[in-house]
Design an enzyme around this catalytic site. Sequence first.
Site, short mmCIF file in Angstrom:
data_model
loop_
_atom_site.label_atom_id
_atom_site.label_comp_id
_atom_site.label_asym_id
_atom_site.label_seq_id
_atom_site.Cartn_x
_atom_site.Cartn_y
_atom_site.Cartn_z
N CYS A 185 34.67 32.56 37.19
CA CYS A 185 36.17 33.36 36.91
C CYS A 185 37.15 32.14 36.95
O CYS A 185 36.85 31.00 37.61
CB CYS A 185 36.40 34.11 38.22
SG CYS A 185 38.01 34.91 38.13
N ASP A 213 39.85 32.23 38.58
CA ASP A 213 40.68 32.15 39.60
C ASP A 213 40.29 30.66 40.39
O ASP A 213 39.33 29.94 40.43
CB ASP A 213 39.62 33.02 40.82
CG ASP A 213 40.68 33.13 42.05
OD1 ASP A 213 40.69 32.33 42.72
OD2 ASP A 213 40.88 34.30 42.34
N ARG A 234 40.62 29.20 42.99
CA ARG A 234 39.93 29.28 44.43
C ARG A 234 38.48 28.98 44.25
O ARG A 234 37.53 28.80 45.11
CB ARG A 234 40.09 30.39 45.17
CG ARG A 234 41.67 30.63 45.63
CD ARG A 234 42.09 31.68 46.32
NE ARG A 234 42.07 32.98 45.34
CZ ARG A 234 41.95 34.13 45.67
NH1 ARG A 234 42.61 34.57 46.71
NH2 ARG A 234 41.95 35.15 44.85
N HIS A 264 33.04 36.21 42.16
CA HIS A 264 33.63 36.11 43.47
C HIS A 264 34.13 37.39 44.16
O HIS A 264 34.79 38.20 43.17
CB HIS A 264 34.70 35.09 43.48
CG HIS A 264 35.96 35.17 42.85
ND1 HIS A 264 36.99 35.81 43.57
CD2 HIS A 264 36.30 35.23 41.50
CE1 HIS A 264 38.02 35.88 42.58
NE2 HIS A 264 37.38 35.67 41.65
N CYS A 298 37.96 39.61 43.41
CA CYS A 298 38.36 39.16 42.14
C CYS A 298 39.37 40.11 41.43
O CYS A 298 39.21 41.29 41.46
CB CYS A 298 37.30 39.33 41.10
SG CYS A 298 37.70 38.53 39.46
CO CO Z 1 38.37 36.41 39.65
#
Ligand code: CO
Length: 224
Positions: free
Chosen positions: A51, A53, A55, A107, A110
């Site tokens: 992803c 993302d 993090r 994750h 999400c």
């Molecule tokens: Co995500």
Amino acid sequence: MFGSILLVPMNKLAQLFENNKAWVDSVLKEDPQFFKRLSQQQNPKYLWIGCSDSRVPANQITGLEPGEVFVHRNVANMVNHTDFNCLSVVQFAVDILKVSDIIICGHYGCGGVKAAMEGSGLGIIDNWVRSIKETHYYHSDVLDKIQESEGRSDKLCELNVVQQVLNLSHTSIIQKAWSQGQSISIHGWIYGLDNGLVKDLGVEVSSKKQLDKEFLIRSKVRNS
Ligand code: CO
């Protein structure tokens, strides 16, 4: 015209350049030939599809150095058969780099999965994650039994990873590689934002034959 671009103040990002310099210095201290060697070729064993993302950074999570993992990231770690961006990355990794393992890592928590679940009207991203709604619908018997919405979305995050493992396994690129006897395993993992740990969802696929068991694979995650 270009002058005005150069006049954009740099100080907002100055820290990043300082960080970069410090990183280069520390790498060279350990290994003076590091960049020279890496500039000549890359030879990663792994392809990571994760992803976007911020993090969930592939290298840091897995402790891999530059040159050790080829990376593709998009919102909700999707493998769509019409996405030439993802398919190009997969083809390069499989045909040219000859990676041995492909990791699809989702994750928990999400935002892309939540958007698909809640139909949150975020804009174009709703189109991007639309197929997660189908996964949601397909597994609604299991998901509807989970009372808490966070638990429900976390389960859908896992099921989405499994779906993407299957999508990738069915691409012409992977099918051709397996037909030619190339050894490639596809893995489904999920990352915990709150503890930093990666969990193997146990959905490894390494051959066409294993794909025939896809419903069993799905049910493993469904029933856990
Ligand atoms: Co995500």
